[in-house]
Design an enzyme around this catalytic site. Structure first.
Site, PDB file in Angstrom:
ATOM      1  N   ASP A  27     -55.742 -32.556 -22.669  1.00  0.00           N
ATOM      2  CA  ASP A  27     -54.284 -32.600 -22.783  1.00  0.00           C
ATOM      3  C   ASP A  27     -53.959 -32.508 -24.272  1.00  0.00           C
ATOM      4  OD1 ASP A  27     -51.593 -33.277 -22.992  1.00  0.00           O
ATOM      5  OD2 ASP A  27     -51.688 -34.790 -21.407  1.00  0.00           O
ATOM      6  N   TYR A  31     -36.916 -22.633 -26.551  1.00  0.00           N
ATOM      7  CA  TYR A  31     -37.949 -21.594 -26.539  1.00  0.00           C
ATOM      8  C   TYR A  31     -37.906 -20.817 -27.857  1.00  0.00           C
ATOM      9  CZ  TYR A  31     -40.761 -17.597 -25.039  1.00  0.00           C
ATOM     10  OH  TYR A  31     -41.733 -16.617 -24.945  1.00  0.00           O
ATOM     11  N   LYS A  54     -40.879 -20.584 -30.842  1.00  0.00           N
ATOM     12  CA  LYS A  54     -41.472 -19.328 -31.301  1.00  0.00           C
ATOM     13  C   LYS A  54     -41.198 -19.092 -32.784  1.00  0.00           C
ATOM     14  CE  LYS A  54     -43.412 -18.311 -27.468  1.00  0.00           C
ATOM     15  NZ  LYS A  54     -44.881 -18.541 -27.374  1.00  0.00           N
ATOM     16  N   THR A  84     -48.694 -11.908 -15.714  1.00  0.00           N
ATOM     17  CA  THR A  84     -49.388 -13.164 -15.475  1.00  0.00           C
ATOM     18  C   THR A  84     -49.124 -13.670 -14.064  1.00  0.00           C
ATOM     19  OG1 THR A  84     -47.542 -14.520 -16.234  1.00  0.00           O
ATOM     20  CG2 THR A  84     -49.115 -13.780 -17.912  1.00  0.00           C
TER      21      THR A  84
END
Length: 279
Positions: free
Chosen positions: A67, A160, A164, A195
Protein backbone atom coordinates in the site's frame (compact mmCIF):
# COMPACT_ATOMS: atom_id res chain seq x y z
CA UNK A 1 18.96 -5.04 -21.31
CA UNK A 2 20.24 -5.63 -17.77
CA UNK A 3 17.81 -3.13 -16.28
CA UNK A 4 16.49 -3.14 -12.72
CA UNK A 5 13.17 -1.32 -12.51
CA UNK A 6 10.38 -0.63 -10.06
CA UNK A 7 6.90 -0.04 -11.47
CA UNK A 8 4.33 1.12 -8.93
CA UNK A 9 0.65 0.44 -9.37
CA UNK A 10 1.22 -2.55 -11.61
CA UNK A 11 -1.70 -4.85 -10.85
CA UNK A 12 -3.56 -3.67 -13.94
CA UNK A 13 -3.89 -0.78 -16.36
CA UNK A 14 -0.95 1.37 -17.37
CA UNK A 15 1.40 -0.02 -14.74
CA UNK A 16 0.77 -3.59 -15.85
CA UNK A 17 1.48 -2.74 -19.47
CA UNK A 18 4.61 -0.76 -18.64
CA UNK A 19 5.97 -3.59 -16.50
CA UNK A 20 5.36 -6.17 -19.26
CA UNK A 21 7.03 -3.96 -21.87
CA UNK A 22 10.09 -3.50 -19.66
CA UNK A 23 10.13 -7.26 -19.21
CA UNK A 24 10.25 -7.63 -23.00
CA UNK A 25 13.51 -5.66 -22.91
CA UNK A 26 14.93 -8.21 -20.46
CA UNK A 27 14.52 -6.13 -17.32
CA UNK A 28 14.10 -7.29 -13.76
CA UNK A 29 10.89 -5.55 -12.70
CA UNK A 30 9.60 -5.16 -9.15
CA UNK A 31 5.84 -4.82 -9.62
CA UNK A 32 3.97 -3.15 -6.78
CA UNK A 33 0.26 -2.95 -6.04
CA UNK A 34 -2.36 -3.76 -3.44
CA UNK A 35 -4.21 -6.52 -5.31
CA UNK A 36 -3.36 -10.03 -4.14
CA UNK A 37 -6.55 -11.72 -5.37
CA UNK A 38 -8.38 -11.14 -8.69
CA UNK A 39 -11.55 -10.08 -6.87
CA UNK A 40 -9.69 -7.35 -4.93
CA UNK A 41 -10.72 -5.08 -7.81
CA UNK A 42 -13.79 -5.18 -10.07
CA UNK A 43 -11.34 -4.99 -12.97
CA UNK A 44 -9.30 -8.02 -11.91
CA UNK A 45 -5.54 -8.28 -11.91
CA UNK A 46 -2.94 -8.93 -9.22
CA UNK A 47 0.71 -8.08 -8.73
CA UNK A 48 1.58 -11.77 -9.02
CA UNK A 49 -0.21 -12.07 -12.38
CA UNK A 50 1.65 -9.06 -13.75
CA UNK A 51 4.99 -10.32 -12.44
CA UNK A 52 4.37 -13.67 -14.14
CA UNK A 53 3.63 -11.89 -17.43
CA UNK A 54 6.87 -9.91 -17.07
CA UNK A 55 8.78 -13.18 -16.76
CA UNK A 56 6.90 -14.70 -19.71
CA UNK A 57 7.85 -11.63 -21.76
CA UNK A 58 11.55 -12.32 -21.22
CA UNK A 59 12.36 -10.43 -18.04
CA UNK A 60 12.11 -11.30 -14.37
CA UNK A 61 8.99 -10.18 -12.57
CA UNK A 62 9.01 -9.79 -8.80
CA UNK A 63 5.61 -9.12 -7.17
CA UNK A 64 5.50 -6.84 -4.15
CA UNK A 65 2.11 -6.38 -2.49
CA UNK A 66 2.21 -2.93 -0.93
CA UNK A 67 0.00 0.00 0.00
CA UNK A 68 1.76 3.16 -1.16
CA UNK A 69 0.23 5.15 1.70
CA UNK A 70 2.52 3.17 4.04
CA UNK A 71 5.88 4.96 4.01
CA UNK A 72 7.61 2.25 6.02
CA UNK A 73 6.55 -0.41 3.53
CA UNK A 74 7.83 1.72 0.66
CA UNK A 75 11.15 2.16 2.47
CA UNK A 76 11.42 -1.62 2.86
CA UNK A 77 10.65 -2.13 -0.84
CA UNK A 78 13.66 -0.08 -1.89
CA UNK A 79 15.80 -1.55 0.87
CA UNK A 80 15.06 -4.95 -0.67
CA UNK A 81 16.03 -3.70 -4.14
CA UNK A 82 19.26 -2.46 -2.58
CA UNK A 83 19.94 -5.79 -0.92
CA UNK A 84 19.15 -7.71 -4.11
CA UNK A 85 21.00 -5.54 -6.62
CA UNK A 86 22.77 -2.63 -4.90
CA UNK A 87 21.33 -0.29 -7.51
CA UNK A 88 18.24 0.78 -9.43
CA UNK A 89 18.03 1.87 -13.08
CA UNK A 90 14.42 2.99 -13.52
CA UNK A 91 11.56 4.00 -11.23
CA UNK A 92 8.12 4.36 -12.80
CA UNK A 93 5.73 6.24 -10.52
CA UNK A 94 2.31 5.10 -11.64
CA UNK A 95 0.38 4.19 -8.47
CA UNK A 96 -2.72 6.36 -8.08
CA UNK A 97 -5.96 6.07 -6.18
CA UNK A 98 -8.47 6.38 -9.01
CA UNK A 99 -12.07 6.96 -7.99
CA UNK A 100 -15.24 6.69 -10.02
CA UNK A 101 -15.86 9.38 -12.60
CA UNK A 102 -19.08 10.97 -11.38
CA UNK A 103 -21.11 13.84 -12.83
CA UNK A 104 -21.35 17.18 -11.05
CA UNK A 105 -19.01 19.71 -9.52
CA UNK A 106 -16.13 18.82 -7.22
CA UNK A 107 -18.16 20.03 -4.22
CA UNK A 108 -20.85 17.48 -5.04
CA UNK A 109 -18.53 14.48 -5.05
CA UNK A 110 -17.10 12.50 -2.11
CA UNK A 111 -14.25 14.33 -0.40
CA UNK A 112 -12.17 11.17 -0.69
CA UNK A 113 -11.50 12.23 -4.29
CA UNK A 114 -8.67 14.25 -2.75
CA UNK A 115 -6.94 10.97 -1.89
CA UNK A 116 -5.51 11.18 -5.41
CA UNK A 117 -3.11 13.77 -4.01
CA UNK A 118 -1.95 11.25 -1.40
CA UNK A 119 -1.74 8.16 -3.59
CA UNK A 120 -0.68 9.77 -6.83
CA UNK A 121 1.42 12.78 -5.86
CA UNK A 122 2.73 12.27 -2.34
CA UNK A 123 3.34 8.59 -3.11
CA UNK A 124 5.38 9.59 -6.19
CA UNK A 125 7.55 11.73 -3.93
CA UNK A 126 7.97 9.03 -1.28
CA UNK A 127 8.96 6.37 -3.82
CA UNK A 128 11.41 8.79 -5.45
CA UNK A 129 12.83 9.71 -2.02
CA UNK A 130 13.76 6.11 -1.29
CA UNK A 131 14.76 5.30 -4.88
CA UNK A 132 17.13 8.24 -5.35
CA UNK A 133 20.12 6.83 -3.41
CA UNK A 134 19.95 3.62 -5.46
CA UNK A 135 19.71 5.53 -8.74
CA UNK A 136 22.63 7.74 -7.72
CA UNK A 137 24.68 4.70 -6.68
CA UNK A 138 24.14 3.30 -10.15
CA UNK A 139 25.74 6.41 -11.70
CA UNK A 140 22.85 6.67 -14.17
CA UNK A 141 19.13 6.44 -13.67
CA UNK A 142 15.65 7.51 -14.65
CA UNK A 143 12.50 8.47 -12.75
CA UNK A 144 9.30 8.51 -14.80
CA UNK A 145 6.00 9.92 -13.57
CA UNK A 146 3.11 8.73 -15.72
CA UNK A 147 1.35 11.88 -16.89
CA UNK A 148 -1.58 13.05 -18.93
CA UNK A 149 -2.97 16.00 -20.85
CA UNK A 150 -5.08 16.69 -17.76
CA UNK A 151 -2.07 18.69 -16.55
CA UNK A 152 -3.06 21.47 -18.97
CA UNK A 153 -6.64 20.66 -19.99
CA UNK A 154 -9.75 19.97 -17.92
CA UNK A 155 -10.08 16.21 -17.51
CA UNK A 156 -12.26 14.37 -14.97
CA UNK A 157 -11.91 16.84 -12.09
CA UNK A 158 -9.82 19.62 -10.51
CA UNK A 159 -8.02 17.14 -8.28
CA UNK A 160 -7.06 14.99 -11.29
CA UNK A 161 -5.57 18.03 -13.02
CA UNK A 162 -3.74 19.06 -9.85
CA UNK A 163 -2.21 15.61 -9.50
CA UNK A 164 -1.00 15.50 -13.09
CA UNK A 165 0.33 19.07 -13.09
CA UNK A 166 1.99 18.49 -9.72
CA UNK A 167 3.69 15.33 -10.97
CA UNK A 168 5.09 17.28 -13.94
CA UNK A 169 6.48 20.03 -11.70
CA UNK A 170 7.86 17.50 -9.25
CA UNK A 171 9.76 15.75 -12.05
CA UNK A 172 11.14 19.08 -13.28
CA UNK A 173 12.43 20.07 -9.85
CA UNK A 174 13.78 16.63 -9.00
CA UNK A 175 15.62 16.69 -12.33
CA UNK A 176 17.41 19.88 -11.33
CA UNK A 177 18.70 18.36 -8.09
CA UNK A 178 19.54 14.98 -9.65
CA UNK A 179 21.36 16.30 -12.72
CA UNK A 180 24.81 16.39 -11.07
CA UNK A 181 24.36 12.67 -10.36
CA UNK A 182 23.45 11.75 -13.97
CA UNK A 183 19.92 10.78 -12.94
CA UNK A 184 17.02 12.02 -15.06
CA UNK A 185 13.41 12.69 -14.10
CA UNK A 186 10.57 13.15 -16.58
CA UNK A 187 6.82 12.90 -16.93
CA UNK A 188 5.50 10.90 -19.88
CA UNK A 189 1.96 11.75 -20.94
CA UNK A 190 -0.12 8.81 -22.04
CA UNK A 191 -3.01 9.02 -24.49
CA UNK A 192 -6.34 7.26 -24.22
CA UNK A 193 -5.45 3.79 -22.98
CA UNK A 194 -7.02 0.43 -23.68
CA UNK A 195 -7.23 -0.74 -20.06
CA UNK A 196 -9.53 -3.02 -18.12
CA UNK A 197 -11.24 -0.05 -16.50
CA UNK A 198 -11.78 1.73 -19.83
CA UNK A 199 -13.12 -1.40 -21.50
CA UNK A 200 -15.62 -1.87 -18.68
CA UNK A 201 -16.74 1.77 -18.94
CA UNK A 202 -17.17 1.60 -22.72
CA UNK A 203 -19.14 -1.64 -22.39
CA UNK A 204 -21.51 0.11 -19.96
CA UNK A 205 -22.47 2.73 -22.57
CA UNK A 206 -25.29 2.34 -25.10
CA UNK A 207 -23.88 0.94 -28.36
CA UNK A 208 -24.45 4.21 -30.21
CA UNK A 209 -22.49 6.15 -27.56
CA UNK A 210 -19.42 3.95 -27.48
CA UNK A 211 -16.26 5.65 -28.79
CA UNK A 212 -14.57 3.93 -31.70
CA UNK A 213 -11.24 5.76 -31.80
CA UNK A 214 -8.18 3.54 -31.51
CA UNK A 215 -6.58 3.58 -28.09
CA UNK A 216 -2.96 3.13 -26.99
CA UNK A 217 -2.04 -0.18 -25.44
CA UNK A 218 -0.67 0.13 -21.89
CA UNK A 219 2.53 -1.48 -23.18
CA UNK A 220 3.30 1.42 -25.50
CA UNK A 221 4.48 3.71 -22.70
CA UNK A 222 6.71 0.94 -21.38
CA UNK A 223 8.27 0.57 -24.82
CA UNK A 224 8.92 4.31 -24.90
CA UNK A 225 10.52 4.21 -21.44
CA UNK A 226 12.80 1.34 -22.49
CA UNK A 227 13.83 3.25 -25.62
CA UNK A 228 14.47 6.42 -23.65
CA UNK A 229 16.67 4.64 -21.13
CA UNK A 230 18.58 2.85 -23.88
CA UNK A 231 19.09 6.05 -25.88
CA UNK A 232 22.09 7.27 -23.93
CA UNK A 233 20.57 10.76 -24.11
CA UNK A 234 18.72 10.94 -20.82
CA UNK A 235 19.95 14.37 -19.81
CA UNK A 236 18.60 15.95 -23.00
CA UNK A 237 15.11 15.00 -21.83
CA UNK A 238 15.46 15.36 -18.07
CA UNK A 239 13.11 17.78 -16.36
CA UNK A 240 10.55 17.74 -19.15
CA UNK A 241 6.95 16.71 -19.53
CA UNK A 242 6.95 14.58 -22.68
CA UNK A 243 4.05 13.34 -24.77
CA UNK A 244 4.59 9.60 -25.15
CA UNK A 245 3.32 9.53 -28.75
CA UNK A 246 5.79 12.24 -29.77
CA UNK A 247 8.71 10.67 -27.94
CA UNK A 248 7.83 7.29 -29.42
CA UNK A 249 7.82 8.78 -32.91
CA UNK A 250 11.26 10.26 -32.30
CA UNK A 251 12.65 6.87 -31.23
CA UNK A 252 10.73 4.88 -33.85
CA UNK A 253 8.69 3.05 -31.22
CA UNK A 254 5.41 1.51 -32.33
CA UNK A 255 2.53 0.03 -30.37
CA UNK A 256 2.13 -3.72 -29.94
CA UNK A 257 0.09 -3.97 -33.15
CA UNK A 258 2.63 -2.00 -35.17
CA UNK A 259 0.57 1.19 -35.19
CA UNK A 260 1.89 4.66 -34.33
CA UNK A 261 -0.11 6.39 -31.57
CA UNK A 262 -1.07 9.99 -32.29
CA UNK A 263 -0.27 12.99 -30.14
CA UNK A 264 -3.34 14.76 -28.77
CA UNK A 265 -1.47 18.07 -28.40
CA UNK A 266 -3.61 19.97 -30.88
CA UNK A 267 -6.84 18.80 -29.27
CA UNK A 268 -5.97 18.93 -25.57
CA UNK A 269 -2.82 21.06 -25.38
CA UNK A 270 0.65 20.08 -24.32
CA UNK A 271 4.08 21.01 -23.01
CA UNK A 272 6.65 22.77 -25.22
CA UNK A 273 7.12 20.74 -28.37
CA UNK A 274 9.89 18.19 -28.20
CA UNK A 275 11.51 18.91 -31.57
CA UNK A 276 11.71 22.65 -30.85
CA UNK A 277 13.33 22.21 -27.45
CA UNK A 278 16.04 19.88 -28.71
CA UNK A 279 17.32 22.00 -31.59
Amino acid sequence: MNMVAVVTGGSRGAGKGIAIALGQSGATVYVTGRSQMPDDSPYGGTVAETAALVSEAGGKGIPICIDHSNDEAVAELFARVGRDHGRLDVLVNNAVKVGMTLPGGFWEKPLEAADLITIGLRSHFVASFYAAPLLIANGRGLIVNTGHYGAVAYYHSPVYGAQKAGADKMAADMAKELRPHNVAAVSIWMGGLDTERVRAYIASLPPEARPTAKRESPQFTGRVIAALYASGDLMHYSGRALIGAELGAQFGVTDIDGSTPLSLRYRLGGPPELHASLR
